[in-house]
Design a protein around this motif. Structure first.
Motif, PDB file in Angstrom:
ATOM      1  N   VAL A 221       0.842  -1.190   0.000  1.00  0.00           N
ATOM      2  CA  VAL A 221       0.000   0.000   0.000  1.00  0.00           C
ATOM      3  C   VAL A 221       0.879   1.243   0.000  1.00  0.00           C
ATOM      4  O   VAL A 221       1.712   1.432   0.880  1.00  0.00           O
ATOM      5  N   GLU A 222       0.678   2.077  -1.013  1.00  0.00           N
ATOM      6  CA  GLU A 222       1.492   3.279  -1.146  1.00  0.00           C
ATOM      7  C   GLU A 222       0.759   4.545  -0.724  1.00  0.00           C
ATOM      8  O   GLU A 222       1.382   5.512  -0.299  1.00  0.00           O
ATOM      9  N   ASP A 223      -0.554   4.535  -0.822  1.00  0.00           N
ATOM     10  CA  ASP A 223      -1.313   5.721  -0.414  1.00  0.00           C
ATOM     11  C   ASP A 223      -2.725   5.322  -0.019  1.00  0.00           C
ATOM     12  O   ASP A 223      -3.250   4.287  -0.450  1.00  0.00           O
ATOM     13  N   ILE A 224      -3.334   6.142   0.835  1.00  0.00           N
ATOM     14  CA  ILE A 224      -4.699   5.924   1.291  1.00  0.00           C
ATOM     15  C   ILE A 224      -5.487   7.198   1.032  1.00  0.00           C
ATOM     16  O   ILE A 224      -5.115   8.280   1.485  1.00  0.00           O
ATOM     17  N   ASN A 225      -6.580   7.066   0.318  1.00  0.00           N
ATOM     18  CA  ASN A 225      -7.410   8.222  -0.044  1.00  0.00           C
ATOM     19  C   ASN A 225      -8.548   8.358   0.963  1.00  0.00           C
ATOM     20  O   ASN A 225      -9.393   7.464   1.095  1.00  0.00           O
TER      21      ASN A 225
END
Length: 414
Positions: A221-225
């Motif tokens: 996981v690289e980013d969480i929106n």
């Protein structure tokens, strides 16, 4: 029903997926690895209601500071100038008191017993063939001081309703007649049981696959929106995933991901090591070598020696000094056992997520409406795995919880 994405495919993630799936939810698991190594595979396999004392007990921080200069010590905190480590250490020190231990004991006992019952249920279910035995746990002591401490802990456990008592060396030899011991005596917890972790993980993954759970291995996981206090999607190195509910069960990596949500989840990675031997040892009952803090487990086809807690950041390097310390401890307590160089060279490590107060984080933070956190179990992840998974499913489904989890709240203060 909801679509749930679980970040993390270790014991906590798989058990969460199992119980969520049983309740009819659509479940996907994302993991940065191939899901065949790490703490869920190299642990001692204990289901230990006996372990009622949290890691942050009186005197532990002082021992840790004293052991800082000894990289072979049971608890090694590598000196580093990192703000996260400093904040965690201060919180850990504040938790090392008798009042915290008294409050923590009921919560630890309840979730451990609940988990053990759930392992029983799984073992009796179709499709689960993993090795599982109820032979108790021995706390082997070489010194009068340690034996006195362990007997006091056993007496405390007995007051909590657990089957525990002191045994003499003669009684110990009746339990393990094939073993030559170098100990004075032991505390014996008949309430404990043990497994072979790789077999349980194999069975659980097969059951989840057959039940329609989706696996996305080797995706980090690289980013969480986030929008309006809710997670909308997670971006991995391969694709974008959307869901209704998200479960953070990424072990030692959980605090890195929680920062993307503005959460302050105090965690440190506590590295543990294991050495396996397929040579006959004669050991039939799990034991902890009390002074050395080394766990010994007779697993299916081999004996495992595991231990140490190394707080040295997220790295999976094998520290030979610590491996050698485990091997030496084995021979000190069992004089007839000598682990070979090949066995030591094949040692493996795993990172356990350690909270400052020795209790896991289970529940929802006020900062994110559709996120359930399940991490921070330290050395008790295996013992608490099934219960944590069931509690996660109950939280997501907004059902009455099987136990009080207020002690595990992710937003608690230290």
């Amino acid at each position: 029903m909801k679509h749930c994405i679980i970040i993390g495919g270790g014991i906590i993630g798989l058990c969460s997926a199992y119980y969520l799936n049983k309740q009819g939810h659509q479940v996907s698991i994302i993991d940065k690895s191939n899901m065949d190594a790490g703490a869920s595979y190299v642990n001692a396999g204990y289901l230990s209601p006996s372990h009622i004392i949290p890691l942050s007990a009186p005197g532990v921080m002082k021992k840790g500071l004293r052991w800082m200069l000894n990289s072979a010590s049971p608890l090694y905190i590598k000196p580093r100038f990192k703000s996260d480590l400093l904040e965690w250490s201060l919180a850990f020190n504040r938790s090392c008191n008798a009042n915290h231990v008294t409050k923590a004991i009921p919560a630890i006992k309840d979730i451990s017993l609940m988990s053990q019952d759930l392992y029983d249920d799984l073992k009796n279910s179709n499709g689960f063939t993993f090795h599982y035995e109820k032979k108790g746990l021995l706390m082997l002591c070489q010194t009068d001081k340690m034996l006195e401490e362990e007997v006091k802990t056993a007496q405390l456990a007995a007051k909590e309703g657990l089957e525990a008592h002191e045994i003499s060396l003669d009684e110990l030899k009746k339990i393990e007649p094939s073993i030559n011991f170098n100990v004075l005596g032991a505390a014996y917890y008949k309430c404990d049981s043990h497994t072979t972790p790789s077999e349980f993980m194999r069975d659980m993954k097969a059951e989840l696959t057959a039940s329609g759970v989706s696996f996305f291995a080797n995706e980090s996981v690289e980013d969480i929106n986030v929008k309006a206090g809710k997670i909308v999607s997670v971006l991995t190195n391969k694709q974008l995933h959307t869901a209704d509910e998200f479960i953070l069960a990424a072990g030692s990596w959980s605090n890195l991901l929680s920062k993307k949500l503005g959460l302050k989840l105090l965690l440190q990675a506590g590295k543990g090591y294991r050495i396996n031997t397929e040579a006959p040892t004669g050991i039939t009952t799990p034991a902890i070598l009390a002074e050395a803090k080394v766990a010994v487990t007779p697993m299916n086809g081999f004996t495992r020696f595991a231990g140490t807690m190394e707080i040295a950041g997220i790295n999976e390097k094998i520290n030979k000094v610590r491996v050698d310390a485990i091997a030496r401890a084995a021979t000190r307590y069992y004089p007839d056992i000598q682990l070979s160089e090949e066995e030591k060279n094949n040692a493996a490590s795993g990172l356990r997520p350690v909270s400052p107060d020795g209790l896991p984080y289970i529940g929802k933070s006020k900062k994110c409406e559709n996120l359930t956190i399940a991490t921070g179990h330290a050395m008790m992840g295996w013992s608490m795995g099934t219960a944590t998974g069931k509690l996660v499913a109950e939280i997501v489904s907004q059902q009455k919880l099987s136990m009080d989890i207020s002690a595990f709240h992710p937003d608690r203060k230290f």
